[in-house]
Write a protein that holds these residues in place. Structure first.
Motif, mmCIF file in Angstrom:
data_model
loop_
_atom_site.group_PDB
_atom_site.id
_atom_site.type_symbol
_atom_site.label_atom_id
_atom_site.label_comp_id
_atom_site.label_asym_id
_atom_site.label_seq_id
_atom_site.Cartn_x
_atom_site.Cartn_y
_atom_site.Cartn_z
ATOM 1 N N ILE A 1 -3.160 5.224 9.573
ATOM 2 C CA ILE A 1 -4.025 4.168 9.048
ATOM 3 C C ILE A 1 -3.337 2.811 8.947
ATOM 4 O O ILE A 1 -3.829 1.809 9.471
ATOM 5 N N LEU A 2 -2.161 2.788 8.310
ATOM 6 C CA LEU A 2 -1.485 1.500 8.150
ATOM 7 C C LEU A 2 -1.155 0.838 9.493
ATOM 8 O O LEU A 2 -1.472 -0.338 9.691
ATOM 9 N N LEU B 1 0.818 -1.217 0.000
ATOM 10 C CA LEU B 1 0.000 0.000 0.000
ATOM 11 C C LEU B 1 0.850 1.265 0.000
ATOM 12 O O LEU B 1 0.426 2.285 -0.531
ATOM 13 N N ALA B 2 2.022 1.206 0.610
ATOM 14 C CA ALA B 2 2.822 2.424 0.689
ATOM 15 C C ALA B 2 3.846 2.492 -0.433
ATOM 16 O O ALA B 2 3.876 3.452 -1.200
ATOM 17 N N ILE B 3 4.669 1.446 -0.564
ATOM 18 C CA ILE B 3 5.750 1.535 -1.547
ATOM 19 C C ILE B 3 5.229 1.314 -2.960
ATOM 20 O O ILE B 3 5.465 2.111 -3.855
ATOM 21 N N VAL C 1 4.716 5.458 4.261
ATOM 22 C CA VAL C 1 5.348 4.225 4.729
ATOM 23 C C VAL C 1 5.421 4.181 6.253
ATOM 24 O O VAL C 1 5.090 3.188 6.874
ATOM 25 N N ALA C 2 5.896 5.269 6.830
ATOM 26 C CA ALA C 2 6.093 5.260 8.267
ATOM 27 C C ALA C 2 6.013 6.678 8.815
ATOM 28 O O ALA C 2 5.605 7.592 8.104
ATOM 29 N N ARG C 3 6.356 6.812 10.084
ATOM 30 C CA ARG C 3 6.343 8.087 10.825
ATOM 31 C C ARG C 3 4.928 8.453 11.272
ATOM 32 O O ARG C 3 3.960 7.773 10.959
ATOM 33 N N TRP C 4 4.866 9.497 12.044
ATOM 34 C CA TRP C 4 3.609 9.841 12.715
ATOM 35 C C TRP C 4 3.373 11.325 12.556
ATOM 36 O O TRP C 4 3.799 12.122 13.382
#
Lengths: 311, 355
Positions: A173-174, A154-156, A163-166
């Motif tokens: 969501i992921l 879904l991200a890459i 992909v990550a972080r906040w």
């Protein structure tokens, strides 16, 4: 009711004390210490550090000091993050973890119950087989693998989510899905089996004989009874969301409480380990208490002990 | 008298892994206003399936109505959809089930369970429905209905739950009440109370009742007419007196002979009908009761007996009533009770198919 809650609070304090004590001693037994690093510190400096954090005192004094600190809600300074106290870490990390956990619980309960009810109403039809196949996948795939899959596809590959972080809602969501997948699958299976059992009950036939529509029967008569086991599962669910979040926060690089917890253990950051453990324990104990109270409200046959007896 | 219900050649079957079970094989009867019809028979004789089919409560699939008509007030219920049935269930036809311990929803207040049907069928407000629920509880003899209405089923005793069930069933003043073994799960003293209650309410409300039971003692107590079912068919139907004092079918003889009575002293063994009911996946050729029937004739194994009419109201499905049949004596326990029925025809008349 007040008497019951009072009694439960007392038990909670006892449980908490046992948890604090066990963690305290287990931590000391584990080899290594917060100041161990590749470069050996000169013994004088290490002795100074030990004295600064009170680690040179005999164990019983450290233990009683710590108990007093816990009661006053002061978990002390972090050994590794200089100039930050454990209280700071908790008040920073907890809102993040709380948001993630709530999102995950919401996804798990809402979708799990929905899938379970659909599967039960369409028993042995394709809807049933589809949802249950998904559920088996959800239960069998560990959350960290799920997380990697979601990140990869879904991200890459698709680039739908970060992909990550906040940083924004998009970022939540992921990790929330990864965290919710297992519990959701479990709730779906639980709801399905208990719904099927309830639908076979005589009172469902009574409801039908009254001329109620199948929608009303499902919602008013079947679901309330079928959801009792799901409510019971909410206690352990909170626990699994909490522990699941250690890994998920690490994978997605989320600055939550679980992230600090995992790091603190590898660092032997004694105060952080203790503080976060105590904090998590409190959350769990409160969650279990809430579940028990909710149970009594949903099922009138369950009288909370210590509450009003009889009619 | 006005006919409330007319069932014509009703056939119901269930699709199972073992094959198609023909649970009801051509049942016909009618029911008048204010009348009580008891349907008796062993477990598996199709009496519950018949009654639940009247409200179309059998699960479909696997169940299926494969033939016949259910005329309720002249209207056939068989082709009606589930949605159309919703306005009949609870409003026109109601049902009381066997086990009051399981037929009420444990997590819903008794009052609400009574009110549901009222709100749905009579479009009354919640407050009015509650008032009516209290009246109904009072009507079925529950003390302190004002506080009971807010209680949950687990706070009721078994007999009180069955009273509450009756209140639910009668909430919308149905024309037909189907009671599926309503007293089986209750102890004997409570049974009597519930039967009294049902009889009293019937007089008040002029409801017709179909009473399913395997307890002949109960039948004698409540019924106007009795239908005896065996292997998915009605084998004998008549007024209570006709069935109890002038039974014609050997199966009815068996049932009556196996009923304990005060005359039985301790030395006599209680009679029983040997064997078990047939497997309705493959119903036997001829008379389904023949293998268990010591009065069975040769023809019973070859051809299904037709219905013979003994009197205006009395029908029996046995070859023994055929003019060429040998004269057989019923068992002693039955013979003792036989009375001459003045209403009987001179000779049993063969009922032509498609009556």
């Amino acid at each position: 009711m007040a008497k019951y809650i009072g009694k439960r609070l007392l038990y909670m304090i006892i449980s908490l004390w046992l948890i604090v004590t066990a963690t305290f001693f287990l931590m000391r037994v584990a080899p290594g210490n917060p100041f161990a690093s590749e470069k050996k510190l000169p013994p004088e400096i290490e002795a100074n550090l030990q004295a600064h954090y009170g680690l040179d005192k005999p164990w019983y004094q450290q233990y009683t000091d710590y108990l007093v600190n816990v009661v006053t809600w002061d978990f002390g300074p972090s050994f590794k993050y200089k100039s930050q106290t454990v209280n700071d870490l908790i008040s920073e990390g907890f809102p993040v973890s709380f948001l993630l956990g709530m999102e995950a619980i919401f996804i798990a309960v809402a979708l799990g119950v929905l899938f379970g009810v659909i599967a039960a109403l369409k028993q042995n039809k394709w809807q049933d087989y589809t949802t249950m196949a998904i559920a088996v996948l959800g239960i069998s795939v560990p959350s960290f693998i799920m997380a990697s899959f979601l990140q990869y596809f879904l991200a890459i590959k698709l680039g739908v989510f970060p992909v990550a972080r906040w940083e924004s809602f998009q970022h939540t969501i992921l990790p929330a899905i990864a965290l919710a997948a297992g519990p959701m699958a479990y709730i779906a299976r639980l709801t399905r089996s208990s719904m099927i059992e309830v639908l076979a009950n005589d009172y469902i036939k009574t409801a039908k004989a009254k001329g109620l529509s199948s929608g009303v029967i499902t919602v008013k008569h079947a679901m309330r009874n079928a959801l009792l086991p799901v409510v019971t599962y909410l206690g352990p669910l909170t626990a699994s969301i909490l522990t699941g979040s250690f890994v998920i926060e690490k994978i997605f690089g989320i600055p939550g409480l679980g992230f600090h917890f995992v790091t603190s253990i590898t660092n032997r950051d004694y105060t952080v380990i203790m503080g976060v453990t105590v904090f998590y324990s409190i959350i769990l104990l409160v969650a279990i208490l809430l579940v028990d109270i909710a149970y009594g409200i949903i099922d009138p046959r369950i009288k909370l002990a210590g509450g009003k007896k009889g009619e | 008298m006005e006919k409330v219900l007319e069932v014509k050649d009703l056939k119901v079957s269930f699709q199972t892994y073992g094959g198609t079970v023909q649970a009801v094989r051509g049942v016909s009867f009618d029911l008048h206003k204010g009348e009580t019809l008891a349907i008796v028979g062993e477990s598996g004789s199709g009496k519950s399936v018949t009654s639940q089919t009247l409200m179309k409560l059998i699960p479909m699939p696997p169940g299926k109505i494969t033939g016949g008509q259910i005329l309720f007030n002249g209207e056939d219920l068989v082709p009606k959809s589930d949605k159309e049935m919703e306005s009949i269930r609870g409003k026109e036809i109601s049902m009381i089930f066997q086990d009051p311990m399981t037929s009420l929803n444990p997590t819903m207040k008794v009052g609400n369970q009574i009110m549901e049907g009222l709100i749905k069928h009579q479009k009354v407000s919640k407050a009015d429905a509650k008032k009516r629920a209290i009246e109904l509880l009072k009507l079925v003899g529950i003390p302190m209905p004002e506080s009971r209405v807010n209680q949950y089923p687990h706070e009721f005793s078994g007999g009180m739950r069955q009273r509450a069930m009756i209140a639910i069933a009668l909430a919308a003043s149905p024309k037909l009440l189907i009671a599926d073994e309503p007293t089986t799960a209750l102890d004997v003293t409570i049974q009597a109370q519930i039967l009294e209650l049902m009889k009293g309410l019937q007089d008040k409300l002029d409801t017709s009742i179909i009473f399913i039971t395997h307890d002949l003692g109960v039948v004698a107590n409540v019924a106007d007419r009795v239908a005896v079912m065996y292997a998915g068919q009605i084998v004998e139907i008549g007024t209570v007196d006709e069935i109890f004092y002038d039974p014609k079918h050997p199966y009815t003889w068996g049932l009556l002979a196996s009923m304990p009575s005060l005359e039985n002293d301790g030395n006599d063994e209680l009679a029983a009908i040997p064997g078990t009911p047939p497997d309705l996946t493959n119903p036997p050729v001829g008379d389904a009761f023949a293998p268990r029937n010591k009065y069975a004739l040769a023809i019973d194994y070859e051809e299904e007996p037709p219905m013979f009419q003994v009197s205006e109201t009395h029908f029996a499905k046995t070859w023994l009533l055929h003019p060429d049949a040998p004269n057989v004596e019923p068992p002693d326990a039955v013979k003792q009770r036989i009375r001459k029925m003045s209403s009987n025809f001179d000779k049993p008349v063969l009922v032509k198919e498609g009556k």
